[in-house]
Design a protein around this motif. Structure first.
Motif, PDB file in Angstrom:
ATOM      1  N   ALA A   1      52.592  19.178  79.641  1.00 52.72           N
ATOM      2  CA  ALA A   1      53.013  19.391  78.256  1.00 52.72           C
ATOM      3  C   ALA A   1      53.748  20.721  78.115  1.00 52.72           C
ATOM      4  O   ALA A   1      53.699  21.587  78.993  1.00 52.72           O
ATOM      5  N   GLN A   2      54.445  20.853  76.993  1.00 55.58           N
ATOM      6  CA  GLN A   2      55.124  22.099  76.657  1.00 55.58           C
ATOM      7  C   GLN A   2      55.290  22.143  75.153  1.00 55.58           C
ATOM      8  O   GLN A   2      55.644  21.147  74.524  1.00 55.58           O
TER       9      GLN A   2
ATOM     10  N   VAL B   1      58.953  21.829  83.421  1.00 59.36           N
ATOM     11  CA  VAL B   1      58.663  20.610  82.664  1.00 59.36           C
ATOM     12  C   VAL B   1      59.548  19.456  83.116  1.00 59.36           C
ATOM     13  O   VAL B   1      59.076  18.333  83.335  1.00 59.36           O
TER      14      VAL B   1
ATOM     15  N   ASN C   1      58.052  16.002  84.590  1.00 57.79           N
ATOM     16  CA  ASN C   1      58.091  14.886  83.641  1.00 57.79           C
ATOM     17  C   ASN C   1      59.274  13.942  83.839  1.00 57.79           C
ATOM     18  O   ASN C   1      59.130  12.725  83.665  1.00 57.79           O
TER      19      ASN C   1
ATOM     20  N   SER D   1      56.764   9.122  75.848  1.00 58.21           N
ATOM     21  CA  SER D   1      55.993   9.682  74.742  1.00 58.21           C
ATOM     22  C   SER D   1      56.734   9.380  73.458  1.00 58.21           C
ATOM     23  O   SER D   1      57.951   9.147  73.466  1.00 58.21           O
TER      24      SER D   1
ATOM     25  N   MET E   1      59.268  21.831  70.764  1.00 57.83           N
ATOM     26  CA  MET E   1      58.830  21.048  71.918  1.00 57.83           C
ATOM     27  C   MET E   1      60.036  20.597  72.738  1.00 57.83           C
ATOM     28  O   MET E   1      60.046  19.523  73.330  1.00 57.83           O
TER      29      MET E   1
ATOM     30  N   TYR F   1      59.804  19.412  76.499  1.00 58.73           N
ATOM     31  CA  TYR F   1      58.992  18.197  76.579  1.00 58.73           C
ATOM     32  C   TYR F   1      59.761  17.015  75.985  1.00 58.73           C
ATOM     33  O   TYR F   1      59.815  15.934  76.580  1.00 58.73           O
ATOM     34  N   ASN F   2      60.365  17.214  74.797  1.00 58.84           N
ATOM     35  CA  ASN F   2      61.126  16.140  74.155  1.00 58.84           C
ATOM     36  C   ASN F   2      62.256  15.639  75.054  1.00 58.84           C
ATOM     37  O   ASN F   2      62.456  14.431  75.206  1.00 58.84           O
TER      38      ASN F   2
ATOM     39  N   SER G   1      62.537  15.897  78.310  1.00 60.85           N
ATOM     40  CA  SER G   1      62.026  15.217  79.499  1.00 60.85           C
ATOM     41  C   SER G   1      61.609  13.789  79.178  1.00 60.85           C
ATOM     42  O   SER G   1      61.888  12.855  79.946  1.00 60.85           O
ATOM     43  N   LYS G   2      60.955  13.590  78.045  1.00 56.13           N
ATOM     44  CA  LYS G   2      60.468  12.258  77.697  1.00 56.13           C
ATOM     45  C   LYS G   2      61.587  11.352  77.192  1.00 56.13           C
ATOM     46  O   LYS G   2      61.562  10.132  77.415  1.00 56.13           O
TER      47      LYS G   2
ATOM     48  N   VAL H   1      49.753  23.706  78.942  1.00 62.02           N
ATOM     49  CA  VAL H   1      50.684  24.322  77.998  1.00 62.02           C
ATOM     50  C   VAL H   1      50.451  25.829  77.925  1.00 62.02           C
ATOM     51  O   VAL H   1      49.312  26.289  77.811  1.00 62.02           O
TER      52      VAL H   1
END
Length: 275
Positions: free
Chosen positions: A100-101, A117, A121, A149, A159, A162-163, A165-166, A203
């Motif tokens: 997570a991040q 990340v 991810n 996610s 984020m 993370y955003n 990467s997903k 995180v």
């Protein structure tokens, strides 16, 4: 496995599966649920002790191995180990390892954090698909499950890494599903919101208030990994591309598509109000 007279047997019954990030959370829950359904499971994790602990907890045959998904050579070694142990290619591959991040805005998030990340991810899933997709295509059967996610389309502020990467995992899954259409191999992208796992331990929050907010979101809205795992495997049984297991995730999914610009403004307003 619990007996359910209304449940029809599906492709996840007695399936040979490889799962990365199987040492905890959704990966562990998927490994145990597949084992309960009579399958053999290779449980991979960067922490070999946790991988072996999951394998030991499985009611059926399971093998715990170490694998760093950021290294493609190690993913190849994982695939070879699984093929040797199963005596053939797996029926299901779950690219689940992730970290997570959260907490900092673009321009403040250090570049090493972006790389950390994205390496796990996104590149971890790219490596899994790069290695396993040709093998399953050649076998003419199987399922690839990629853990994305709701962040892939929810794109909440603070984020960014993370955003991104997903979102990449979701785009990869959609592309791969198109490429594998008609081959006997399906792809499922998992898009949950908060899940009650230990992912927040990875995180580095910039302040205590951000950390408390993350913990509250998981506690108040998080669903159990076991419930997510059952939803995911139901989606695999149906051959569904998108597994969006929670009501709030579905609401975000539809709102973002119906009102993309207002949604983005609302997300920014909520972030400012919560500071």
């Amino acid at each position: 496995m619990r007996f359910d007279p209304f449940r029809r047997p599906g492709r996840t019954d007695r399936a040979d599966a490889v799962i990365t990030g199987a040492g905890s959370g959704i990966g562990r829950a998927l490994a145990l649920e597949l084992s309960r359904r009579g399958g053999r499971v290779v449980c991979a994790d960067i922490d070999e002790d946790r991988a072996r602990a999951t394998a030991a907890a499985a009611p059926g045959e399971a093998l715990g191995v170490a694998c760093d998904v950021t290294d493609c050579d190690r993913v190849v070694a994982l695939a070879d180990t699984a093929r040797d142990w199963f005596g053939g290619e797996p029926d299901i591959v779950v690219n689940n390892a992730g970290i997570a991040q959260a907490g900092s805005v673009v321009g403040v998030v250090p570049l090493p954090e972006w790389h950390r990340v994205l390496d796990v991810n996104l590149w971890g899933v790219v490596h899994g698909c790069q290695v396993f997709a040709p093998r399953l295509r050649a076998a003419g059967r199987g399922a690839i499950v990629n853990t994305a996610s709701a962040a892939a389309f929810g794109t909440a502020p603070r984020m960014a890494a993370y955003n991104v990467s997903k979102a990449g995992v979701l785009a990869l899954s959609e592309t791969l599903a198109a490429e594998l259409s008609g081959t006997g191999v399906t792809v499922t992208a998992v898009c949950p919101t908060a899940v009650k796992t230990n992912i927040l331990h990875s995180v580095s929050f910039p302040d205590a208030s951000s950390e408390r907010l993350g913990e509250r979101l998981v506690r108040w809205t998080g669903r159990s990994p076991d419930a997510i795992a059952r939803n995911v495997l139901d989606a695999v049984d149906r051959g569904t591309l998108y597994a969006v297991p929670q009501l709030e995730a579905k609401a975000i999914w539809h709102l973002k598509r119906l009102l993309p610009a207002p949604y983005t403004r609302m997300a920014g307003l909520l972030e400012r109000l919560m500071r």
